[in-house]
Enzyme design. Structure first.
Site, short mmCIF file in Angstrom:
data_model
loop_
_atom_site.label_atom_id
_atom_site.label_comp_id
_atom_site.label_asym_id
_atom_site.label_seq_id
_atom_site.Cartn_x
_atom_site.Cartn_y
_atom_site.Cartn_z
N SER A 174 54.11 34.61 50.01
CA SER A 174 53.85 33.35 50.69
C SER A 174 54.86 32.28 50.25
CB SER A 174 52.40 32.91 50.43
OG SER A 174 52.00 31.92 51.34
N ASP A 213 54.17 38.87 53.22
CA ASP A 213 53.33 38.13 54.17
C ASP A 213 53.72 36.67 54.32
OD1 ASP A 213 51.36 38.93 56.03
OD2 ASP A 213 49.92 37.59 55.08
N HIS A 254 45.66 37.80 53.43
CA HIS A 254 46.98 37.20 53.18
C HIS A 254 47.51 37.59 51.80
CE1 HIS A 254 50.28 34.48 53.14
NE2 HIS A 254 49.71 33.59 52.37
#
Length: 386
Positions: free
Chosen positions: A156, A181, A349
């Site tokens: 992220s 991700d 996530h």
């Protein structure tokens, strides 16, 4: 709204966690619990997964900053791990045990500024440029002018910082890059809903166990084994009860504001302070970082990220929780063979926490495929088609 939009930036297991050498065989798996048996939400120390911890001092114009790193392994390339916004290096704990059992490598998991146990003079400067420089400075402080081969792996926000670090050539011995991700298009779309998501989180927790339980039941971390070690790096004990400024930030959103008139303002303020103190006694843990206050940096983390990633002249790996994450630039780049991509379904996530074994397998295969590292423990590569 996708899982990435809900938690951008930012299992069950036996009562005793596996030793690092076991590779976390229970990682991400849901174990069947017998009748009447309760899940254990107690915290687990970092030492169950990492071999050592170090505070790395970095000198700059304003003085010294101290960056916390967790390490494992003694040979092979260094995998420098960068966590997502609001998380910490401990989010890589179970992944570390899994990757160390598959390939010969060294792990350095870094608490970025403003996060975990890292202490810097200006913890509010979370610009991509500053954090990328931090990564380069930590590498220089640890290894001097002759750093070992290093692969940057980021989740992220950490994935974005890894790309900015690579594109600015701040790590001279860089041999590979992995984003987990994070995709520019999806990230930029998610920014509009981030404040609402953050406002919907609890402001405080009664205990570490309470925080761990929330993280699992809310879906932020779907793997209890990882949550038990990583949530320790996300929350902290509330500061002294005597600090009215600290009290205000902690109880904001929990205690409703009362209207004050000129005559009753003094008694209302007195009740408010008493309520604040009681709230801190009942809820002694809060978030280590107020992500809502970092909003001005969000755009800089992700805008232009896809092209920066594609332009890095090193082998690249992109791991996603769903193929729907891809934006136009990355779709074209993937079709042109500019990077290796793998989709790990049934993950949230926090892919590396939810499925640490699968992420370790993908990274290990990437390292062996490019002859960056040697397999150990009989690990067999299964090369993906994309």
């Amino acid at each position: 709204m996708s899982a990435l939009e809900k938690s951008m930036h930012l299992g069950r297991l036996p009562s005793r966690p596996p030793l690092p050498g076991s590779g976390g065989s229970q990682s991400g798996a849901k174990m069947r619990m017998g009748p009447g048996r309760r899940r254990d939400f107690s915290p687990v120390p970092w030492s169950q997964y990492f071999e050592s911890m170090e505070d790395v001092e970095v000198e700059n114009e304003t003085g010294k900053d101290t960056f916390r790193v967790y390490k494992s392994g003694s040979e092979g390339p260094v995998l420098l791990l960068l966590h997502g916004g609001g998380h910490s290096a401990l989010s890589w704990a179970v992944f570390t045990a899994a990757i160390i059992s598959r390939v010969q490598c060294r792990i350095v998991a870094l608490d970025l500024r403003g996060h975990g146990e890292t202490k810097v003079r200006n913890s509010e400067d979370l610009s991509a440029e500053t954090m990328a420089k931090d990564v380069g400075n930590v590498v220089e402080a640890m290894y001097g002018d002759l750093p070992p081969p290093i692969m940057l792996i980021g989740h992220s926000m950490g994935g974005a910082i890894a790309v900015h670090t690579a594109s600015s050539s701040l790590v001279p011995s860089l041999l590979g890059l992995c984003m987990i991700d994070v995709v520019e298009g999806t990230a930029m779309d998610a920014l509009n809903s981030m404040q609402n998501f953050l406002r919907g989180r609890p402001k405080t927790f009664k205990s570490l166990e309470n925080a761990i339980e929330w993280s699992v039941k809310s879906g932020q971390i779907r793997n209890l084994e990882s949550a038990r070690v990583s949530m320790v790096g996300q929350v902290k004990q509330c500061e002294g009860i005597t600090s009215p400024e600290g009290s205000k930030s902690i109880v904001e959103g929990i205690i409703e504001e009362e209207e004050e008139d000129e005559e009753g303002s003094e008694s209302v303020n007195k009740r408010k302070k008493e309520d604040d103190m009681e709230t801190k006694k009942d809820h002694p843990y809060t978030w280590r970082i107020e992500l809502a206050k970092t909003e001005k940096y969000w755009d800089g983390w992700f805008r232009g990220l896809s092209n920066l990633f594609l332009s890095c002249p090193i082998p690249k790996l992109l791991l996603l929780a769903g193929v729907d994450r891809l934006d136009k630039d990355l779709t074209i780049g993937q079709m042109q063979g500019k990077f290796q991509m793998q989709v790990l379904p049934q993950c949230g996530h926090a892919v590396h926490e939810d499925a640490p074994d699968k992420v370790a397998e993908a990274v290990a295969t990437f390292l062996i495929r490019h002859r960056f590292a040697e397999p150990i423990g009989g690990f067999q590569c299964v090369f993906p088609g994309c």
